[in-house]
Design an enzyme around this catalytic site. Structure first.
Site, PDB file in Angstrom:
ATOM      1  N   ARG A 102      51.183  94.384  11.603  1.00 38.19           N
ATOM      2  CA  ARG A 102      50.809  94.211  10.206  1.00 38.19           C
ATOM      3  C   ARG A 102      51.351  95.323   9.314  1.00 38.19           C
ATOM      4  NH1 ARG A 102      46.011  91.913  12.595  1.00 38.19           N
ATOM      5  NH2 ARG A 102      45.014  93.958  12.746  1.00 38.19           N
TER       6      ARG A 102
ATOM      7  N   TYR B 157      52.934  95.242   5.477  1.00 40.44           N
ATOM      8  CA  TYR B 157      52.424  96.054   4.379  1.00 40.44           C
ATOM      9  C   TYR B 157      53.550  96.827   3.691  1.00 40.44           C
ATOM     10  CZ  TYR B 157      47.934  95.160   6.679  1.00 40.44           C
ATOM     11  OH  TYR B 157      46.842  94.558   7.252  1.00 40.44           O
TER      12      TYR B 157
ATOM     13  N   TYR C  44      42.253  90.540  -2.620  1.00 47.85           N
ATOM     14  CA  TYR C  44      40.929  89.950  -2.419  1.00 47.85           C
ATOM     15  C   TYR C  44      39.882  91.039  -2.218  1.00 47.85           C
ATOM     16  CZ  TYR C  44      37.569  86.548  -0.474  1.00 47.85           C
ATOM     17  OH  TYR C  44      36.490  85.745  -0.253  1.00 47.85           O
TER      18      TYR C  44
END
Length: 240
Positions: A64, A68, A90
């Site tokens: 991940r 990013y 979010y």
């Protein structure tokens, strides 16, 4: 024109988008967002049609952190071109959102004005939905995988919140979330809490009128109650 960056949170659900965040979205030349809730995505795009998602930065099976890094570059590219950029994430943009922090830091290093505005996080929803006051007995809060890796000292007489237990033990992006170290997490907690200690599997609701997931369960039965988006709330033990 000098570029700038403002990072906002869309809250947990479209109804929790703050007035401050709405104004920042509306004023931007470009909005880049990472929002899993389609209703919130629609709300952002209604406020500013010059919006696009960062979801494509994820690659199946890739770490991940690589995604990013790509997000940070996508956010900063229009800033460097002189645009007023709003990056919308979010929940709270500073809670479990690495690219938001990295983008603000990098923009400031390059001499641009950059700021982060707060949003309503899942933790805020947890305190409200479970009727928990974190000041009453204290509250410890950790991301689940780091909790296992770093083995921090636990105070069982204070509350404990563990985030992302539904993907504990994974660092790569996957369309099918897995939690390969969930059993290890239960064993770690059993070092401090009895098997029958009642914990709560929690998931905030993203939709108005829809109840949150609140699933009390004995610690020993935790694995059967977990969903991919679960947060774990461990109530404090009674004072010894």
């Amino acid at each position: 024109m000098t570029g700038s960056l403002v990072v906002v949170g869309t809250g947990i659900g479209a109804t929790r988008l703050t007035i401050e965040a709405k104004a920042a979205i509306e004023a931007a030349d470009q909005v880049l967002h990472l929002i899993p809730d389609p209703i919130s995505v629609h709300a952002v795009e209604q406020l500013n049609p010059r919006s696009r998602t960062l979801e494509h930065c994820y690659v199946e099976g890739e770490h991940r952190r690589d995604a990013y890094a790509r997000m940070v570059e996508e956010i900063l590219t229009p800033v460097r071109a002189g645009k007023r950029v709003c990056a919308a994430f979010y929940g709270h943009p500073g809670v479990f959102v690495l690219p938001s922090h990295d983008a603000v830091k990098q923009a400031r290093r390059e001499g641009f004005v950059a700021e982060m505005l707060p949003g309503i996080s899942a933790e805020d929803c947890l305190f409200a939905d479970l009727g928990v006051d974190p000041a009453e007995a204290g509250c410890q809060s950790y991301e689940a995988t780091r909790f296992l890796e770093r083995r921090p000292t636990i105070e069982p007489r204070a509350a404990l919140v563990l985030w992302q237990i539904g993907v504990v033990g994974t660092a790569n992006h996957s369309a099918v979330p897995v939690a390969p170290r969930l059993g290890e997490l239960v064993d770690r907690l059993r070092e401090h809490y009895p098997a029958e200690h009642e914990v709560v599997v929690y998931e905030a609701s993203s939709f108005a009128g829809v109840a949150p997931l609140i699933r009390p369960t004995p610690l020993a039965d935790l694995a059967a109650a977990v969903t991919p988006a679960s947060t774990l709330y461990v109530p404090p033990l009674e004072r010894l």
